[in-house]
Design a protein around this motif. Sequence first.
Motif, mmCIF file in Angstrom:
data_model
loop_
_atom_site.group_PDB
_atom_site.id
_atom_site.type_symbol
_atom_site.label_atom_id
_atom_site.label_comp_id
_atom_site.label_asym_id
_atom_site.label_seq_id
_atom_site.Cartn_x
_atom_site.Cartn_y
_atom_site.Cartn_z
ATOM 1 N N TYR A 291 0.832 -1.202 0.000
ATOM 2 C CA TYR A 291 0.000 0.000 0.000
ATOM 3 C C TYR A 291 0.866 1.250 0.000
ATOM 4 N N GLY A 292 1.989 1.189 0.676
ATOM 5 C CA GLY A 292 2.903 2.324 0.675
ATOM 6 C C GLY A 292 3.467 2.610 -0.701
ATOM 7 N N GLY A 296 -2.898 2.311 -2.831
ATOM 8 C CA GLY A 296 -4.230 1.792 -3.151
ATOM 9 C C GLY A 296 -4.682 2.026 -4.574
ATOM 10 N N LYS A 297 -3.821 2.589 -5.412
ATOM 11 C CA LYS A 297 -4.201 2.917 -6.791
ATOM 12 C C LYS A 297 -3.654 1.860 -7.732
ATOM 13 N N TRP A 315 3.268 3.639 5.677
ATOM 14 C CA TRP A 315 2.572 2.367 5.821
ATOM 15 C C TRP A 315 3.506 1.170 5.960
ATOM 16 N N ASN A 316 4.804 1.365 5.846
ATOM 17 C CA ASN A 316 5.729 0.235 5.892
ATOM 18 C C ASN A 316 5.915 -0.239 7.329
ATOM 19 N N PRO A 324 -0.215 1.483 10.873
ATOM 20 C CA PRO A 324 -0.038 2.563 9.895
ATOM 21 C C PRO A 324 -1.081 3.651 10.135
ATOM 22 N N PRO A 325 -0.947 4.816 9.475
ATOM 23 C CA PRO A 325 -1.841 5.943 9.770
ATOM 24 C C PRO A 325 -3.262 5.789 9.229
ATOM 25 N N THR A 326 -3.449 4.937 8.228
ATOM 26 C CA THR A 326 -4.779 4.762 7.635
ATOM 27 C C THR A 326 -5.005 3.292 7.336
ATOM 28 N N PRO A 327 -6.254 2.911 7.086
ATOM 29 C CA PRO A 327 -6.499 1.555 6.572
ATOM 30 C C PRO A 327 -5.814 1.376 5.216
#
Length: 382
Positions: A291-292, A296-297, A315-316, A324-327
């Motif tokens: 994700y990092g 998510g794209k 996110w790592n 991590p800071p977000t889902p």
Amino acid sequence: MWRSLASNFMTFLVVLVFLFAGVLLWGRTEFSGAGPLEQAICLQVERGSNFNRVSRDLEAQGAVSNAALFRIGVKYNDKSSALKAGNYLVESGASMEGIVDQVTRGGASTCGTEVVYRVGVTRVRAQVRELDPASGDFVERADFVIGQDDTPNAYNNVRAQDDTRYRITLAEGVTSWQVVEALKSMDVLEGSVDTLPLEGALAPDSYEVRPGDSRSEIVTEMEDRQSARIMSAWETRSPDAAVSTPAEMLILASIIEKETALAEERGQVASVFTNRLKRGMRLQTDPTVIYGVTEGKGVLGRGLRRSELRGATPWNTYVIEGLPPTPIANPGLESLVAAVNPDETDFIFFVADGTGGHAFAQTLEQHNRNVAKWREIEAQRN
């Protein structure tokens, strides 16, 4: 003479009353009793239709014994103005009363032709299906990947029909960007989504839609469902949970969702991350690293590089402490519940076992043996 006439008139009235009562009883029995339909049918009620048309259609298909009696029952039950458009599966032996309840209660259509847009992690598929009332099974007419395969004629044909139903189903683990891009690709919808929804804010579920529906309104419905699920899952939390807020639960649930597709493993995976958080260990989970890289794209489409495993992103989880800071995706209800109700284990490691599941371990030594087995399986497959 007058006494005789009066007596005869009273007798006639009594007979009439009994006859009327008998007719009412018969009508009520016919209306509420089992109907003559021998095999299930799909009843189509078009927009702007009325009970006159519906009753004639039912009589023609052998679903009711008397169309006039059906209409009388509708009026008697004060349902004349409650008819709802849709496609209704009328079961064999259905009573007039039951059919009236079906077509006035409304809700999701239960038969006919439908288009299902399946939003997955790697692609968006469109399926054209038609329910066979006799067997109760769906017959597939077309199945294609939007934006990749040629659009089949079967899809174009049903798109031109007014009675086609449409559904959107979101798989667990899709990202908000993937959902918005999928909605853009569906020609049945209109409008735009001006703001990308927060990650994790959309509920993986099935959504009934109609041609011309607004994309932004569908997103709002997805957000509302997920918000309700988050609150519901939070109410079930165990005292052993390692997260302290619904927001943290959502983040952990998204990681669980990306780590396992097996329902029976969610509690175990949740226990690993719970144990690590409580011990101050880094989560060290690959989906957060991915994700990092992608945010998510889209899909990474390859294995992680060593530089990416060491790379500093928010996110790592090989680098950062804690969550991590977000889902990292939109989790389903089961993963939300697992995040705050982990299994009671001493596991702090897991790795794929080659069957679609995972091998769990309490110690690094056990984990290394499991990893070696997985490497052997990978080598054999390659």
